[in-house]
Write an enzyme that holds these catalytic residues in place. Structure first.
Site, PDB file in Angstrom:
ATOM      1  N   GLY A 109       0.806  -1.216   0.031  1.00 59.50           N
ATOM      2  CA  GLY A 109       0.116  -0.092  -0.017  1.00 59.50           C
ATOM      3  C   GLY A 109       0.812   1.402   0.113  1.00 59.50           C
ATOM      4  N   LYS A 144      -9.044  10.097  11.257  1.00 58.11           N
ATOM      5  CA  LYS A 144     -10.514  10.002  11.208  1.00 58.11           C
ATOM      6  C   LYS A 144     -11.124   8.843  12.335  1.00 58.11           C
ATOM      7  CE  LYS A 144     -10.415  10.387   6.425  1.00 58.11           C
ATOM      8  NZ  LYS A 144      -9.030  11.127   6.406  1.00 58.11           N
ATOM      9  N   THR A 153     -15.938  18.588  -2.821  1.00 59.44           N
ATOM     10  CA  THR A 153     -17.098  17.987  -2.051  1.00 59.44           C
ATOM     11  C   THR A 153     -17.808  19.117  -1.312  1.00 59.44           C
ATOM     12  OG1 THR A 153     -15.671  17.491   0.001  1.00 59.44           O
ATOM     13  CG2 THR A 153     -16.240  15.640  -1.614  1.00 59.44           C
TER      14      THR A 153
END
Length: 641
Positions: A298, A422, A485
């Site tokens: 990753g 988060k 967004t």
């Protein structure tokens, strides 16, 4: 520079006519050089008459066929280069042999023998000079006119060594029109480097329209990041595409080429001056030891592997579920070791494995007994996990528990969880699952003192999979729109290299159960980031005030589970550590005796794919989890009531 009528007329002639003119000019050169050779030999101006016409005729009859034979009339004058000059020299060598044999060796009455030596040298200079003049007059000016009409008009910011080397490289690139330099040094203003003027950056407002500037190339590899940020902010106000050279550490060859120019790294706008890593902290749990990285293919996992490799472990175990990702990172690391002494090479062990597989992870740790484990395997994309919550919780919570349990049972000394901002007061499943994973390690730290469990929490890393930066760059190259967004959404950013270095250093400071938080600087407004990227691409944002702009910024609305603002701390009591960029948080958690049965119950719901029960348990186990949307699992939504 516009072409003159004579240039235009010459270039428009048919090819046969232009070749005829070239033959005629060479014939004239033969006559002139014979006459000049006679004048030099006899030390007086002479008239071509009588036997003097013999060397004239011989020169034309010998030179023209040789020039034809060597392709001098097939070459286009304006593109004539070294190959054409080499053909001239070869033809003249044969010409000199023949002409010299007739008029020097054999000789002709009343014609000086030295003519056979002097005239070929004069003809070589004349023929070569004619083609050089043609290249400049028909070629250099012509290409310059094309560049000025169509190509990018470029200034190099930085008149130092790197800038001058870059200018030399650009001199051979017909697609770029280099117009000069910009430099902060007032002593250079108004001066000339290699015939190119040096301007003050304060003159840009007049230079952009006057010179038709389109591009600025930053050639300041040794400048501090803060200085680069100042320069970029100054350039943003002009419609200029900005590109840059890599840092001085990357230009190890000492020679700058056009291929070294790259697109501007947005880190130059967002990053803070980096703190030099503490070498002792980087090596403390790595050098000479067996190290394991989960999720090695990753974004974070692969960069951790690169940093770990430089610290010199004895073995580096790379576990990854994706075969392709594992192949890529392993191949890269092997290439990085290609020039290393075999006795000092790190043993790389690529292992296809799922962090959720207890038997596989236990076998791996029992076989190699790693000293340190960096657990980077996780699902991190908020909307994807929100639409696939069971798989997200299974991987992020159960996968962490599986690896941590195997590490504790097989004597791993240090276990490091890569967490996220988060996890703080989460509004989505991904954040809640990462907070629960942190709680698992906090609880296990109290019951497994032989393994030092810790977690490192940070925000977005630039260039990672799912990062907005590569997305925005693709959208700009496609002509827009650039999608944001929400106009007020902000995020923390850090370079992936710095984040990985800080993770390793934070782990070296751990004592057990620590929650480390990286100093991410000030949060960045995503709308401002998008606007900067558009402007530094030499384009304008199209909005209500600028209807003639190039790129539209389009708002798409917050996605399920997405927050406007991210946080790094649940409480407000961070403690400093020995590293200025690493803080230590104090976060409440459940003891293992209370948490373990809840985890077993959660695992049952995961096995049953009971999305509603999984959501309810997350809300119960993570008190600060307040979902911003209902359940949007694809299967759950598609299943008839």
């Amino acid at each position: 520079m516009p072409r003159t009528p004579l240039q235009q007329w010459t270039l428009s002639l048919p090819r046969v006519t232009k070749r005829g003119i070239a033959v005629l000019l060479d014939s004239v050169l033969c006559v002139v050089t014979v006459w000049l050779a006679l004048c030099l030999r006899l030390e007086s101006w002479v008239t071509l008459e009588g036997r003097y016409w013999w060397p004239v005729g011989a020169s034309v009859l010998l030179a023209i066929p040789l020039f034809v034979r060597h392709g001098l009339y097939r070459a286009v004058f304006r593109y004539a280069g070294w190959n054409a000059m080499r053909a001239v020299i070869q033809a003249m060598a044969l010409y000199a042999l023949g002409f010299g044999l007739v008029f020097t060796v054999i000789g002709l009455r009343d014609v000086p023998r030295s003519i056979g030596i002097i005239q070929p040298m004069l003809l070589l200079l004349a023929a070569g000079g004619l083609r050089t003049l043609g290249r400049y007059w028909l070629g250099g000016l012509y290409r310059q006119a094309l560049r000025q009409a169509k190509g990018p008009h470029v200034l190099i910011y930085g008149a130092g060594r790197a800038g001058q080397q870059l200018a030399a490289a650009l001199g051979n690139d017909s697609a770029q029109q280099l117009l000069g330099f910009l430099d902060d040094d007032e002593r250079l203003h108004g001066q000339s480097l290699d015939g190119r003027p040096v301007y003050s950056p304060a003159q840009l407002a007049t230079l952009v329209p006057k010179l038709g500037l389109t591009d600025v190339l930053l050639a300041m590899p040794s400048a501090s990041r803060q200085r680069r940020i100042q320069i970029l902010e100054q350039l943003r106000q002009y419609p200029l595409r900005v590109r840059t050279l890599p840092g001085v550490a990357d230009l190890v060859s000492g020679r700058v080429t056009f291929s070294d120019i790259r697109e501007l790294d947005i880190e130059d706008l967002l990053g803070r001056p980096p703190v030099t890593p503490d070498d002792d902290l980087l090596r403390r749990h790595i050098t000479g030891k067996v190290v394991l990285v989960t999720g090695a293919g990753g974004s974070i996992g692969s960069e951790l592997c690169r940093q770990i490799l430089r610290a010199g472990p004895s073995h580096l175990l790379l576990t990854e579920l994706s075969e392709y990702a594992l192949y890529q990172i392993c191949d890269e690391l092997e290439q990085a070791q290609a020039s290393v002494d075999p006795a000092r090479r790190v043993t790389l062990v690529p292992l296809l494995a799922s962090a959720q597989d207890p038997a596989r992870m236990s076998t791996i740790m029992a076989t190699w007994r790693p000293h340190t484990v960096y657990h980077a395997a996780a699902y991190k994309h908020v909307p994807l996990v929100e639409h696939n919550p069971v798989e997200g919780v299974q991987n992020n919570v159960w996968g962490t528990w599986t690896c941590a349990d195997a590490a504790a049972r097989h004597g791993v000394r240090n276990f490091v969880l890569i967490s996220t901002d988060k996890a703080v007061r989460p509004t989505n499943t991904m954040g809640a699952s990462k907070r629960l994973a942190e709680m698992v390690l906090q609880a296990m730290a109290a019951t497994h003192p032989d393994t030092c469990f810790c977690m490192v929490r940070f925000g977005n890393v630039l260039g990672s999979s799912g990062s907005v930066v590569p997305l925005f760059r693709r959208q700009i190259h496609a002509g827009g729109p650039v999608t944001v967004t929400h106009p007020d959404i902000t995020r923390y950013f850090m370079t992936i290299e710095e984040a990985s270095q800080l993770v390793i250093q934070a782990a070296a400071l751990a004592r057990g159960g620590d929650v480390f938080v990286l100093d991410m600087g000030e949060p960045v407004r995503i709308l401002d980031l998008a606007r900067r990227m558009v402007e530094l691409s030499g384009l304008k944002v199209r909005d209500e005030q600028h209807a003639d702009g190039d790129i539209e910024l389009r708002f798409t609305g917050l996605r399920p589970g997405e927050k406007l603002f991210e946080e790094l701390l649940i409480g407000n009591n961070p403690q400093p550590t020995a590293h200025p960029r690493i803080m230590k948080a104090h976060e409440d958690h459940m003891p293992w005796a209370s948490l373990a049965p809840q985890l077993a119950l959660l695992q049952g719901h995961l096995t049953d794919h009971d999305v509603v029960a999984v959501r309810a348990m997350l809300e119960r186990l993570v008190p600060d989890f307040h979902p911003s949307s209902g359940i949007v699992d694809w299967v759950h939504v598609a299943t008839p009531a």
